[in-house]
Write a protein that holds these residues in place. Structure first.
Motif, PDB file in Angstrom:
ATOM      1  N   GLN A   3      30.571  27.867  52.031  1.00 40.35           N
ATOM      2  CA  GLN A   3      29.188  27.487  51.705  1.00 40.35           C
ATOM      3  C   GLN A   3      28.943  27.512  50.191  1.00 40.35           C
ATOM      4  O   GLN A   3      27.927  28.033  49.737  1.00 40.35           O
TER       5      GLN A   3
ATOM      6  N   GLY B  80      23.191  37.437  44.055  1.00 45.57           N
ATOM      7  CA  GLY B  80      23.804  37.156  45.352  1.00 45.57           C
ATOM      8  C   GLY B  80      23.057  37.728  46.547  1.00 45.57           C
ATOM      9  O   GLY B  80      22.264  38.678  46.435  1.00 45.57           O
ATOM     10  N   GLY B  81      23.365  37.110  47.697  1.00 40.83           N
ATOM     11  CA  GLY B  81      22.703  37.492  48.939  1.00 40.83           C
ATOM     12  C   GLY B  81      23.120  38.865  49.427  1.00 40.83           C
ATOM     13  O   GLY B  81      22.338  39.565  50.089  1.00 40.83           O
ATOM     14  N   SER B  82      24.353  39.274  49.105  1.00 41.30           N
ATOM     15  CA  SER B  82      24.810  40.593  49.561  1.00 41.30           C
ATOM     16  C   SER B  82      23.968  41.673  48.886  1.00 41.30           C
ATOM     17  O   SER B  82      23.467  42.597  49.546  1.00 41.30           O
TER      18      SER B  82
ATOM     19  N   HIS C 130      25.698  38.671  58.823  1.00 41.62           N
ATOM     20  CA  HIS C 130      26.679  38.624  57.730  1.00 41.62           C
ATOM     21  C   HIS C 130      27.182  40.042  57.425  1.00 41.62           C
ATOM     22  O   HIS C 130      26.432  41.011  57.535  1.00 41.62           O
TER      23      HIS C 130
ATOM     24  N   THR D  42      26.042  32.873  59.327  1.00 43.43           N
ATOM     25  CA  THR D  42      27.079  32.333  58.449  1.00 43.43           C
ATOM     26  C   THR D  42      28.082  31.502  59.247  1.00 43.43           C
ATOM     27  O   THR D  42      28.457  30.394  58.869  1.00 43.43           O
TER      28      THR D  42
ATOM     29  N   ASP E 233      17.445  37.246  56.923  1.00 36.02           N
ATOM     30  CA  ASP E 233      18.527  36.846  56.027  1.00 36.02           C
ATOM     31  C   ASP E 233      18.600  35.323  56.048  1.00 36.02           C
ATOM     32  O   ASP E 233      19.242  34.718  56.897  1.00 36.02           O
TER      33      ASP E 233
ATOM     34  N   ALA F 189      19.746  33.551  53.523  1.00 44.11           N
ATOM     35  CA  ALA F 189      20.589  33.239  52.360  1.00 44.11           C
ATOM     36  C   ALA F 189      21.041  31.794  52.421  1.00 44.11           C
ATOM     37  O   ALA F 189      20.961  31.066  51.437  1.00 44.11           O
TER      38      ALA F 189
ATOM     39  N   ASP G 206      19.239  32.226  49.078  1.00 47.32           N
ATOM     40  CA  ASP G 206      20.221  31.912  48.024  1.00 47.32           C
ATOM     41  C   ASP G 206      19.981  30.528  47.421  1.00 47.32           C
ATOM     42  O   ASP G 206      19.795  29.549  48.159  1.00 47.32           O
TER      43      ASP G 206
ATOM     44  N   HIS H 133      22.435  29.448  45.330  1.00 48.47           N
ATOM     45  CA  HIS H 133      23.799  28.971  45.037  1.00 48.47           C
ATOM     46  C   HIS H 133      24.534  28.501  46.291  1.00 48.47           C
ATOM     47  O   HIS H 133      25.749  28.413  46.300  1.00 48.47           O
ATOM     48  N   LYS H 134      23.770  28.227  47.332  1.00 51.47           N
ATOM     49  CA  LYS H 134      24.379  27.611  48.515  1.00 51.47           C
ATOM     50  C   LYS H 134      23.747  26.212  48.646  1.00 51.47           C
ATOM     51  O   LYS H 134      24.194  25.301  47.975  1.00 51.47           O
TER      52      LYS H 134
HETATM   53  C1  LIG Z   1      23.720  34.641  56.082  1.00 53.56           C
HETATM   54  C2  LIG Z   1      24.335  35.161  54.800  1.00 53.56           C
HETATM   55  N1  LIG Z   1      23.847  36.271  54.232  1.00 53.56           N
HETATM   56  C3  LIG Z   1      24.357  36.782  53.111  1.00 53.56           C
HETATM   57  C4  LIG Z   1      25.424  36.184  52.483  1.00 53.56           C
HETATM   58  C5  LIG Z   1      25.987  36.776  51.236  1.00 53.56           C
HETATM   59  O1  LIG Z   1      25.559  36.027  50.144  1.00 53.56           O
HETATM   60  P1  LIG Z   1      26.335  36.043  48.747  1.00 53.56           P
HETATM   61  O2  LIG Z   1      27.621  35.340  48.978  1.00 53.56           O
HETATM   62  O3  LIG Z   1      25.398  35.322  47.852  1.00 53.56           O
HETATM   63  O4  LIG Z   1      26.524  37.479  48.372  1.00 53.56           O
HETATM   64  C6  LIG Z   1      25.979  35.016  53.032  1.00 53.56           C
HETATM   65  C7  LIG Z   1      27.134  34.362  52.397  1.00 53.56           C
HETATM   66  O5  LIG Z   1      27.821  33.560  52.927  1.00 53.56           O
HETATM   67  C8  LIG Z   1      25.414  34.483  54.218  1.00 53.56           C
HETATM   68  O6  LIG Z   1      25.892  33.373  54.788  1.00 53.56           O
END
Ligand SMILES: Cc1ncc(COP(=O)(O)O)c(C=O)c1O
Length: 484
Positions: free
Chosen positions: A90, A148-150, A185, A242, A267, A269, A296, A298-299
């Motif tokens: 992604q 980032g999403g994490s 995720h 994801t 979530d 993201a 996010d 950046h996706k």
């Molecule tokens: C649903 C979901 N949440 C969180 C994340 C994590 O995001 P990041 O890669 O920006 O840390 C992802 C990444 O693929 C994701 O698909």
């Protein structure tokens, strides 16, 4: 003898002009070749050991190295996201305006944790946050951008803990758990463990056949948590997951969370940007019920990594993830109304770049009309991919795609081959990736491997998709003809 570079050379804007112009020309040439698929491979699969050795030797020698040599090595040995045959993770080929915004942040290199240092950056960051809050029906909220999403999920879950479990920030405590989709995720799992909740801190709610959280299982899942002496404080939904790109029913889950006094985190993201598409935004219906949302850029928004918005329905909660007073950063005479711009109070990062610029560029450079067109185009292309798979008797579709993520597999043209074909998906992908022309990934669904593609490149065509499936077919049928 070791050469010494001169400081004036390294700081001379005229040298910069020449070097940067050459670099831009190089990038433009490279992107052109990628878009035209002139390079044989999308994924070059270089010898990483040899690269490591070469660069360690250079480091040890200590001589200055021509930056162009490093650039050439980088481009020759990297995955080409601008190549339309890239249909993997992604991660997007960024749009040009967004890349330039990224470079501008490097030129100024202003930190944005404190308003005194961030100035313009903190102001546009908060403009982006206000805009998104309104889009998601959270107009009285607050938030910030994270790397980032994490990190975004961790930031939201820290606020969940602070608001539903008392003052853990000061007093500690780990006896908490959260209900999550079986398809959440992995960063959600990590966040729970980082907070010390352990493996019982995440209670996985089984999904329905369509890969969304089964609401009928929520009560049983809560009972399971109570048996482990955990206080359940939240429910986390996917918009979208994801692996399969499916959207949970936010209206039903939001109501359940509210009825059980749980923090409701979404979530989003990956799927959050679908809010800009009139055609597809219904997938996010109910997102206004969320206490927090992760989104996010950046996706789906084609911003260079990394920019994530963490949004909170209640502005006060946006300050509760990190409840620290750091005297050297924030002035004692800080006025309450200025707090929005003190972004370091809401995020883990101390030095952080001008993420707001990247975020705002992805929304403003083409306008939100362009964003909508871009998202609709990727989803349309994915629906085309699904139609081709469904119409081919030697392929199987895992589920109808709801966004730009699709899961499928090669099953062979004869019925008697199907069982064996299901076992060779890993081999098919490995051979495809070794060949290097196309790039796809894989996922596991109910213990079986499926091929997975995210259509991130807006230049991918129907012909590229047919080409990919043809390549998979020829690898798969050759494998099926070989020894079992
Ligand atoms: C649903 C979901 N949440 C969180 C994340 C994590 O995001 P990041 O890669 O920006 O840390 C992802 C990444 O693929 C994701 O698909």
């Amino acid at each position: 003898m070791e050469q010494k570079s001169s400081i004036p050379d390294k700081t001379n804007p005229d040298h910069f002009r020449i070097q940067a112009s050459a670099a831009i020309n190089f990038y433009a040439d490279q992107i052109t070749s990628m878009q035209r698929m002139e390079m044989e491979k999308t994924i070059p699969n270089p010898d990483k050991g040899a690269i490591r050795k070469k660069y360690l030797d250079l480091l040890r020698a200590g001589f200055p190295v021509d930056p162009n040599e490093i650039l050439k090595d980088l481009f020759d040995n990297s995955i080409h996201l601008h190549d339309p045959r890239y249909m993997g993770h992604q991660v997007p080929p960024p749009y040009f305006g967004n890349m330039i915004a990224d470079w501008s942040t490097s030129v100024l290199n202003n930190g944005t944790a404190v308003s005194e240092m961030g100035q313009f950056g903190v102001a546009i960051e908060q403009a982006v946050i206000d805009f998104l809050l309104q889009k998601f029906g959270m107009a009285r909220g607050g938030g910030a951008l994270t790397s980032g999403g994490s990190l975004g999920n961790l930031t939201a879950m820290l606020a969940m803990r602070e608001n539903k479990a008392g003052s853990s920030w000061n007093q500690g405590g780990s006896n908490y758990a959260v209900l999550v989709s079986a398809e959440s995720h992995y960063s959600v799992d990590r966040a729970a463990r980082i907070m010390g909740w352990g493996e019982d801190g995440l209670i996985s709610v089984p999904c329905r056949p369509d890969h969304t959280i089964d609401p009928a299982q929520l009560v049983t899942a809560m009972e399971k948590g109570s048996k482990n002496n955990k206080k359940i404080i939240g429910l986390i939904a996917n918009s979208c997951s994801t692996s399969t790109g499916t959207f949970d029913d936010l209206q039903v889950l939001g109501k359940f969370a509210s009825d059980h006094n749980l923090w409701f985190h979404v979530d989003a993201a990956h799927g959050g940007p679908m809010i800009f598409s009139e055609k597809h935004r219904n997938r996010l219906d109910g997102i206004g019920l969320a206490d927090s949302v992760v989104f996010d850029f950046h996706k789906l928004l084609h911003t260079p990594s990394l920019v994530t918005a963490v949004l909170f329905k209640d502005k006060a909660c946006s300050f509760s993830s990190f409840d620290q007073d750091v005297k050297y950063l924030w002035r004692e005479d800080e006025q309450k109304e200025d707090l929005d711009f003190e972004i370091g109070k809401r995020t883990l990062e101390c030095t952080r770049d001008t993420m707001g610029l990247k975020a705002i560029s992805s929304l403003l450079i083409g306008g939100t009309g362009f964003v909508e067109h871009h998202i609709d185009h990727l989803v349309d292309l994915t629906e085309f991919f699904a139609r081709i798979v469904s119409g081919s008797e030697d392929f199987e579709l895992a589920l109808n795609p709801q966004t730009n993520i699709i899961c499928y597999r090669y099953v062979g043209s004869k019925k008697e081959d199907h069982a064996r074909a299901k076992q060779i998906q890993d081999q098919i992908r490995n051979e495809l990736v070794e060949e290097g022309k196309y790039y796809i990934v894989k996922t596991e669904i109910h213990g079986e491997t499926w091929l997975r593609s995210c259509l991130m490149n807006p230049l991918t065509t129907e012909e590229n998709i047919r080409g990919l499936l043809g390549e998979i077919r020829s690898i798969g049928s050759a494998l099926l003809q070989g020894p079992a």
